[in-house]
Scaffold this motif. Structure first.
Motif, PDB file in Angstrom:
ATOM      1  N   MET A 171      48.507  30.064  77.722  1.00  9.41           N
ATOM      2  CA  MET A 171      49.844  30.638  77.746  1.00  9.41           C
ATOM      3  C   MET A 171      50.613  30.111  76.532  1.00  9.41           C
ATOM      4  SD  MET A 171      52.597  30.776  80.868  1.00  9.41           S
ATOM      5  CE  MET A 171      51.663  31.984  81.779  1.00  9.41           C
ATOM      6  N   GLU A 172      51.310  31.009  75.841  1.00  4.84           N
ATOM      7  CA  GLU A 172      52.111  30.619  74.684  1.00  4.84           C
ATOM      8  C   GLU A 172      53.590  30.682  75.027  1.00  4.84           C
ATOM      9  OE1 GLU A 172      50.987  31.855  70.747  1.00  4.84           O
ATOM     10  OE2 GLU A 172      49.276  32.917  71.611  1.00  4.84           O
ATOM     11  N   ASP A 173      54.354  29.723  74.520  1.00  6.12           N
ATOM     12  CA  ASP A 173      55.798  29.652  74.760  1.00  6.12           C
ATOM     13  C   ASP A 173      56.564  29.916  73.463  1.00  6.12           C
ATOM     14  OD1 ASP A 173      55.235  28.836  77.353  1.00  6.12           O
ATOM     15  OD2 ASP A 173      55.514  26.716  76.911  1.00  6.12           O
ATOM     16  N   PHE A 174      57.683  30.629  73.602  1.00 11.99           N
ATOM     17  CA  PHE A 174      58.563  30.922  72.475  1.00 11.99           C
ATOM     18  C   PHE A 174      59.992  30.660  72.926  1.00 11.99           C
ATOM     19  CE2 PHE A 174      54.822  33.576  72.365  1.00 11.99           C
ATOM     20  CZ  PHE A 174      54.323  33.306  71.094  1.00 11.99           C
ATOM     21  N   THR A 175      60.700  29.796  72.202  1.00 11.54           N
ATOM     22  CA  THR A 175      62.061  29.426  72.577  1.00 11.54           C
ATOM     23  C   THR A 175      63.025  29.855  71.484  1.00 11.54           C
ATOM     24  OG1 THR A 175      61.247  27.534  73.841  1.00 11.54           O
ATOM     25  CG2 THR A 175      63.576  27.518  73.225  1.00 11.54           C
ATOM     26  N   VAL A 176      64.110  30.521  71.896  1.00 14.76           N
ATOM     27  CA  VAL A 176      65.154  30.954  70.966  1.00 14.76           C
ATOM     28  C   VAL A 176      66.524  30.713  71.596  1.00 14.76           C
ATOM     29  CG1 VAL A 176      63.720  32.728  69.882  1.00 14.76           C
ATOM     30  CG2 VAL A 176      65.165  33.342  71.812  1.00 14.76           C
ATOM     31  N   THR A 177      67.527  30.620  70.752  1.00 22.27           N
ATOM     32  CA  THR A 177      68.920  30.601  71.193  1.00 22.27           C
ATOM     33  C   THR A 177      69.582  31.817  70.576  1.00 22.27           C
ATOM     34  OG1 THR A 177      68.922  28.198  71.346  1.00 22.27           O
ATOM     35  CG2 THR A 177      71.076  29.296  71.236  1.00 22.27           C
ATOM     36  N   THR A 178      70.173  32.646  71.434  1.00 20.52           N
ATOM     37  CA  THR A 178      70.719  33.927  70.992  1.00 20.52           C
ATOM     38  C   THR A 178      71.844  34.346  71.933  1.00 20.52           C
ATOM     39  OG1 THR A 178      70.063  36.195  70.399  1.00 20.52           O
ATOM     40  CG2 THR A 178      68.981  35.222  72.305  1.00 20.52           C
ATOM     41  N   PRO A 179      72.797  35.143  71.460  1.00 19.86           N
ATOM     42  CA  PRO A 179      73.919  35.546  72.327  1.00 19.86           C
ATOM     43  C   PRO A 179      73.501  36.543  73.421  1.00 19.86           C
ATOM     44  CG  PRO A 179      74.395  36.031  70.007  1.00 19.86           C
ATOM     45  CD  PRO A 179      72.978  35.588  70.084  1.00 19.86           C
ATOM     46  N   LEU A 180      74.101  36.376  74.577  1.00 19.51           N
ATOM     47  CA  LEU A 180      73.937  37.327  75.680  1.00 19.51           C
ATOM     48  C   LEU A 180      74.873  38.498  75.410  1.00 19.51           C
ATOM     49  CD1 LEU A 180      72.678  37.798  78.553  1.00 19.51           C
ATOM     50  CD2 LEU A 180      74.819  36.859  79.448  1.00 19.51           C
ATOM     51  N   TRP A 181      74.347  39.729  75.485  1.00 19.82           N
ATOM     52  CA  TRP A 181      75.179  40.902  75.241  1.00 19.82           C
ATOM     53  C   TRP A 181      74.995  41.933  76.354  1.00 19.82           C
ATOM     54  CZ3 TRP A 181      72.636  45.567  74.207  1.00 19.82           C
ATOM     55  CH2 TRP A 181      71.298  45.475  73.833  1.00 19.82           C
ATOM     56  N   ARG A 182      75.986  42.800  76.445  1.00 19.93           N
ATOM     57  CA  ARG A 182      76.025  43.791  77.529  1.00 19.93           C
ATOM     58  C   ARG A 182      75.840  45.185  76.956  1.00 19.93           C
ATOM     59  NH1 ARG A 182      81.210  45.529  80.984  1.00 19.93           N
ATOM     60  NH2 ARG A 182      82.050  45.453  78.889  1.00 19.93           N
ATOM     61  N   TRP A 183      75.044  45.978  77.668  1.00 21.45           N
ATOM     62  CA  TRP A 183      74.890  47.392  77.365  1.00 21.45           C
ATOM     63  C   TRP A 183      75.372  48.170  78.580  1.00 21.45           C
ATOM     64  CZ3 TRP A 183      72.415  51.499  79.649  1.00 21.45           C
ATOM     65  CH2 TRP A 183      72.385  52.681  78.902  1.00 21.45           C
ATOM     66  N   GLN A 184      76.161  49.199  78.335  1.00 20.05           N
ATOM     67  CA  GLN A 184      76.648  50.035  79.428  1.00 20.05           C
ATOM     68  C   GLN A 184      76.580  51.486  79.002  1.00 20.05           C
ATOM     69  OE1 GLN A 184      80.314  48.765  81.121  1.00 20.05           O
ATOM     70  NE2 GLN A 184      80.311  50.344  82.676  1.00 20.05           N
ATOM     71  N   SER A 185      76.050  52.302  79.887  1.00 15.62           N
ATOM     72  CA  SER A 185      75.972  53.741  79.648  1.00 15.62           C
ATOM     73  C   SER A 185      77.361  54.347  79.734  1.00 15.62           C
ATOM     74  CB  SER A 185      75.061  54.383  80.703  1.00 15.62           C
ATOM     75  OG  SER A 185      75.217  55.780  80.709  1.00 15.62           O
ATOM     76  N   ALA A 186      77.573  55.364  78.946  1.00 18.77           N
ATOM     77  CA  ALA A 186      78.855  56.067  79.003  1.00 18.77           C
ATOM     78  C   ALA A 186      79.016  56.834  80.307  1.00 18.77           C
ATOM     79  CB  ALA A 186      78.970  57.028  77.824  1.00 18.77           C
ATOM     80  N   THR A 187      77.908  57.104  81.002  1.00 17.74           N
ATOM     81  CA  THR A 187      77.974  57.909  82.219  1.00 17.74           C
ATOM     82  C   THR A 187      77.674  57.141  83.498  1.00 17.74           C
ATOM     83  OG1 THR A 187      75.657  58.556  81.944  1.00 17.74           O
ATOM     84  CG2 THR A 187      77.335  60.000  80.962  1.00 17.74           C
ATOM     85  N   ALA A 188      77.208  55.903  83.392  1.00 21.33           N
ATOM     86  CA  ALA A 188      76.865  55.129  84.592  1.00 21.33           C
ATOM     87  C   ALA A 188      77.794  53.923  84.704  1.00 21.33           C
ATOM     88  CB  ALA A 188      75.412  54.662  84.533  1.00 21.33           C
ATOM     89  N   PRO A 189      78.172  53.559  85.925  1.00 18.95           N
ATOM     90  CA  PRO A 189      79.101  52.441  86.096  1.00 18.95           C
ATOM     91  C   PRO A 189      78.456  51.063  85.887  1.00 18.95           C
ATOM     92  CG  PRO A 189      78.466  53.314  88.224  1.00 18.95           C
ATOM     93  CD  PRO A 189      77.852  54.211  87.186  1.00 18.95           C
ATOM     94  N   ALA A 190      77.151  50.985  86.025  1.00 19.55           N
ATOM     95  CA  ALA A 190      76.479  49.682  85.937  1.00 19.55           C
ATOM     96  C   ALA A 190      76.322  49.239  84.486  1.00 19.55           C
ATOM     97  CB  ALA A 190      75.113  49.761  86.606  1.00 19.55           C
ATOM     98  N   ALA A 191      76.235  47.939  84.296  1.00 19.77           N
ATOM     99  CA  ALA A 191      75.975  47.368  82.979  1.00 19.77           C
ATOM    100  C   ALA A 191      74.711  46.518  83.057  1.00 19.77           C
ATOM    101  CB  ALA A 191      77.157  46.510  82.536  1.00 19.77           C
TER     102      ALA A 191
END
Length: 104
Positions: free
Chosen positions: A1-21
């Protein structure tokens, strides 16, 4: 098993037609290349199924879960979805820099 570690910003995607993100971390650079090579050699990576996804185990802080990463054309890397239970358990929110380890 190989491991990869990164630090990156959490971002949100939301559809223009659906209420969920949906919330994602973008894995790019050397880690993305390593995931691509590990997926091809060790598991499966098939652009015709599952959107070209690769199964991974992910860890943020003390929270571990199984999921998949998906190719991200804009960055040339991968998108890792981060479900609400993980965000809540780790106290992370949109815009936070998050350190994640993915294993495959």
């Amino acid at each position: 098993m190989e491991d990869f570690t990164v630090t990156t910003p959490l971002w949100r995607w939301q559809s223009a037609t659906a209420p969920a993100a949906w919330f994602f971390l973008t894995i790019s650079g050397d880690a993305a290349d390593g995931i691509r090579l590990a997926a091809i050699g060790g598991q499966w990576l098939d652009g015709r199924k599952g959107f070209g996804s690769a199964k991974v185990h992910a860890a943020i802080g003390d929270t571990n879960w199984s999921t998949s990463v998906f190719p991200h054309k804009e960055s040339g890397g991968w998108l890792l979805p981060v479900k609400a239970a993980v965000r809540k358990a780790e106290g992370i929110a949109e815009g936070d820099d998050v350190t994640v380890t993915v294993s495959l």
